[in-house]
Motif scaffolding. Structure first.
Motif, short mmCIF file in Angstrom:
data_model
loop_
_atom_site.label_atom_id
_atom_site.label_comp_id
_atom_site.label_asym_id
_atom_site.label_seq_id
_atom_site.Cartn_x
_atom_site.Cartn_y
_atom_site.Cartn_z
N GLN A 182 0.82 -1.20 0.00
CA GLN A 182 0.00 0.00 0.00
C GLN A 182 0.86 1.26 0.00
OE1 GLN A 182 -3.56 0.23 1.98
NE2 GLN A 182 -3.65 -1.87 2.65
N VAL A 183 0.26 2.36 -0.50
CA VAL A 183 0.95 3.65 -0.52
C VAL A 183 0.14 4.62 0.32
CG1 VAL A 183 1.61 5.58 -1.98
CG2 VAL A 183 1.91 3.25 -2.80
N SER A 184 0.80 5.28 1.27
CA SER A 184 0.05 6.22 2.10
C SER A 184 0.14 7.60 1.47
CB SER A 184 0.61 6.25 3.51
OG SER A 184 1.94 6.69 3.47
N ASN A 194 -5.59 3.67 -4.42
CA ASN A 194 -4.86 2.70 -3.63
C ASN A 194 -5.81 1.66 -3.02
OD1 ASN A 194 -2.44 1.82 -2.14
ND2 ASN A 194 -3.66 2.44 -0.37
N ASP A 195 -6.93 2.14 -2.47
CA ASP A 195 -7.88 1.21 -1.87
C ASP A 195 -8.48 0.27 -2.92
OD1 ASP A 195 -7.33 2.44 0.43
OD2 ASP A 195 -9.17 3.62 0.56
N ALA A 196 -8.78 0.86 -4.10
CA ALA A 196 -9.35 0.04 -5.18
C ALA A 196 -8.39 -1.05 -5.60
CB ALA A 196 -9.72 0.92 -6.36
N ILE A 197 -7.12 -0.69 -5.71
CA ILE A 197 -6.12 -1.68 -6.14
C ILE A 197 -5.96 -2.76 -5.08
CG2 ILE A 197 -3.69 -2.05 -6.68
CD1 ILE A 197 -3.67 0.71 -7.96
N VAL A 198 -5.92 -2.35 -3.85
CA VAL A 198 -5.78 -3.32 -2.75
C VAL A 198 -6.95 -4.30 -2.79
CG1 VAL A 198 -5.89 -3.60 -0.26
CG2 VAL A 198 -4.40 -1.87 -1.24
N ASP A 199 -8.15 -3.73 -2.99
CA ASP A 199 -9.36 -4.53 -3.05
C ASP A 199 -9.29 -5.54 -4.19
OD1 ASP A 199 -11.91 -5.16 -2.13
OD2 ASP A 199 -12.80 -4.06 -3.81
N ILE A 200 -8.94 -5.03 -5.38
CA ILE A 200 -8.86 -5.89 -6.56
C ILE A 200 -7.80 -6.97 -6.38
CG2 ILE A 200 -7.83 -5.86 -8.87
CD1 ILE A 200 -9.70 -3.81 -9.71
N SER A 201 -6.63 -6.56 -5.85
CA SER A 201 -5.55 -7.54 -5.71
C SER A 201 -5.96 -8.66 -4.76
CB SER A 201 -4.27 -6.86 -5.24
OG SER A 201 -4.41 -6.44 -3.91
#
Lengths: 426, 225
Positions: A182-184, A194-201
């Motif tokens: 994640q990137v803050s 960032n949240d969308a990518i985390v979710d998708i991953s």
């Protein structure tokens, strides 16, 4: 085009166009205003000339006017009203050509008609205009430049989390255990991204795990019944009173079961390659593997009188041994299966690639669909998965493959050079 | 030989046991993880056939248990899992061989023989059948003490027949044994015929009795009856 470049390009184009337009309008208005001033001055001078002529019945001497050039011409008839214009004249005092503003008017004096032309130098006014223009435009230019620099710097700073996100995405590997890094950031849009990518991953990871599980289950669920059929057939074969009729049925059943097994194995293999489940990479000497393969296929080529010509150079590459076996089995197997009695097979290997050519049908394959699953030429007895598997293996290792046909010779070429260096799969 | 069949698929298990019993082996079975674990602790077997996916446990754990108890039973994994990782894991845990379903019973029989031989005859690995003497280590064949030259494939075939004496072996089993899983050449069945013809001729020429019998084009039988 980079985002910065695109943004700056638009900014630059609009500011330059705006600056030019504003500059033009400003300069135009300014010089118009200065011309008007000059014109008023010229009119005043003309009135003086008129006064002089009505009083003295003659024209004032040229030297009576400072900084002005005055000309009188006698003409036949009055044709000109008052007229202003720009001109270039010879300034006798300074002995240079200068730009000037003139006023022409026809005058009557003693029954004669004269045309009077008064010319005033514009130099002083032009200088004035220039300095006013520069004083205003230069700071504007400087301001613009500053704005560009600031926006460039800000863009870099603001987009830093985005760049980091991209970097993390690129290094994200489905096969590795760790999650997406994640990137803050304090910027809401990037946070959302960032949240969308985390979710998708996370979803992709769980889907991927399910596929792996499915592959294993499908394999087990299908292979076990086939194993039962096979075992039953083997038992039936042992019965003492086997008739010829039953034997023929058994042959067909064995063949069908073998085909079913092969089909299931091929499909599972494709799923495994698709999901990159075969990762036993090792440094392979392809030449020695090829020589082994040719020995393995010896009976098949000899039986059909096929002549195999080889031109092999030593070449090592990082490849899964298992998949290399299957790749060569399929390519050479095809070259034998689709050959003709007494035909040829040419195999060439060097550091560039591997070429397998064979004589065969006098019709090229449809190269658009040749590598697709379940495509097969009308004469083929296979299932149409061989070339699909070949293509999949080639793509997994980032090689390239082409098919070409020339007067009865079919060639498959595998190129070892990377297609696109910036898309690492592993 | 005493063999334990750990397999939850009943029909397959019964078939395997019937085939092996007919060769004079003593067969025991387990269809669940705990019964298998119990029998493996209580008795010694020459060979254990182990299915990895049991309804109540992972077969690999049985392998670990066997190792922990320091037992020397031969183990052949029979599984539908074909990934290389699992194969390596199984073999590194002490399995002797790895057979992927579906397989031919004749193949299984040959593998069992190889495993048991490898475990019990260290170095001196001879199979004697009437006038035939086969040295598995040196890969030599003698007929009445006279050496004959066989190609590797012919040698493999002969060994395969000897592991399945008096059984009918399907041609497709022979093809898979000689050319592996990837062999699906349409005419590979003819090559088996050629190989067996050559092998037969070499043996008979050396004074060996002709033990090969063809069974209606579906397979072959190696027997002295």
């Amino acid at each position: 085009m980079r985002l910065f470049t695109a943004y700056n390009r638009v900014l630059l184009i609009t500011s330059i166009a705006g600056l030019l337009l504003i500059g033009y309008l400003f300069y135009h208005t300014l010089s118009n205003y200065l011309n008007k001033q000059l014109d008023n001055y010229l009119v005043e001078e003309l009135l003086e000339v008129k006064d002089y002529t009505t009083k003295k019945e003659s024209f004032p001497a040229h030297t009576a006017f400072e900084d002005l050039v005055i000309e009188y011409h006698q003409i036949r008839q009055v044709s000109l009203k008052r007229h202003f214009g720009d001109t270039i004249f010879y300034n006798a005092k300074k002995q240079v050509e200068e730009t000037g503003r003139y006023l022409e008017e026809d005058l009557q004096m003693g029954g004669q008609i004269y045309r009077v032309k008064i010319i005033a130098s514009k130099i002083a006014h032009a200088d004035q205009a220039k300095s006013i223009f520069l004083v205003i435009i230069l700071p504007v230019l400087a301001l613009l430049l500053l704005l560009l620099l600031v926006s460039r710097y800000m863009m870099k700073r603001i987009w830093l989390p985005f760049k980091q996100l991209l970097l993390n995405l690129k290094s994200f590997n489905l096969n590795q255990e760790q999650n997406f890094a994640q990137v803050s950031t304090s910027i809401a849009e990037f946070k959302e991204l960032n949240d969308a990518i985390v979710d998708i991953s996370q979803r992709v990871k769980s889907d991927y795990r399910e596929i792996k599980l499915f592959t294993e289950n499908a394999s087990h669920e299908m292979m076990t019944p086939i194993a039962v059929i096979n075992a039953k057939l083997d038992m039936m074969l042992q019965s003492a009173d086997l008739s010829e009729e039953q034997s023929k049925n058994l042959i067909d059943l064995y063949r069908a079961t073998a085909k079913l097994t092969k089909l299931n194995q091929s499909l599972l293999l494709l799923v495994k390659i698709d999901n990159n489940l075969l990762r036993d990479r090792e440094q392979l000497n392809l030449k020695s593997v090829l020589i082994e393969k040719l020995q393995y296929f010896q009976e098949f080529t000899q039986q059909n009188g096929i002549v195999v010509n080889v031109n092999l150079q030593n070449h090592s590459l990082l490849m899964s041994r298992y998949l290399a076996d299957i790749l060569l089995d399929n390519l050479i197997g095809n070259a034998i299966r689709h050959n003709k009695e007494g035909g040829n097979i040419d195999i060439k290997l060097n550091s560039e690639g591997l070429w397998v050519s064979n004589t065969g049908a006098n019709e090229p394959l449809d190269d658009k669909v040749a590598f697709e699953r379940f495509y097969k030429s009308p004469s083929s007895e296979g299932m149409g998965l061989g070339l699909a598997i070949v293509k999949q293996i080639v793509e997994l290792h980032q090689f390239g493959i082409t098919y070409s046909y020339q007067t009865g010779v079919h060639t498959f070429a595998v190129f070892f050079k990377h297609h696109s260096a910036n898309s690492p799969i592993l | 030989m005493k063999i334990l069949v750990v397999e939850d698929e009943e029909i397959l298990r019964l078939n395997i046991m019937d085939y092996l019993k007919a060769e004079g082996n003593v067969c025991d079975f387990a269809d669940r993880f705990d019964t298998a674990s119990e029998k493996m602790t209580l008795y010694d077997y020459d060979c254990i056939l182990l299915d990895l996916t049991l309804p109540d446990g992972d077969g690999l754990k049985l392998l670990q248990q066997l190792k922990k108890e320091d037992k020397s039973d031969g183990v052949i994994i029979i599984t539908a899992r074909s990934s290389i990782d699992q194969r390596i894991e199984g073999l590194s845990l002490g399995a002797d061989d790895y057979l992927i379903k579906p397989f031919h019973l004749s193949e299984l029989s040959a593998r069992i023989l190889a495993v048991v031989r490898r475990r019990s005859f260290k170095g001196n690995d001879l199979i004697v059948f009437n006038e035939l003497t086969i040295d598995i280590q040196r890969k030599t064949v003698k007929v009445n003490n006279l050496s004959i030259n066989l190609t590797r494939k012919e040698f493999d075939l002969l060994l395969y027949f000897l592991a399945n004496k008096s059984k009918v072996i399907a041609k497709s089993a022979l093809v898979t044994h000689i050319w592996g899983d990837h062999a699906d050449m349409a005419d590979s069945f003819d090559f088996i015929y050629t190989h067996i013809k050559n092998l037969r001729k070499k043996l008979v020429d050396a004074g060996c009795k002709d033990y090969f019998h063809s069974v209606y084009g579906v397979g072959y039988k190696f027997t002295d009856e």
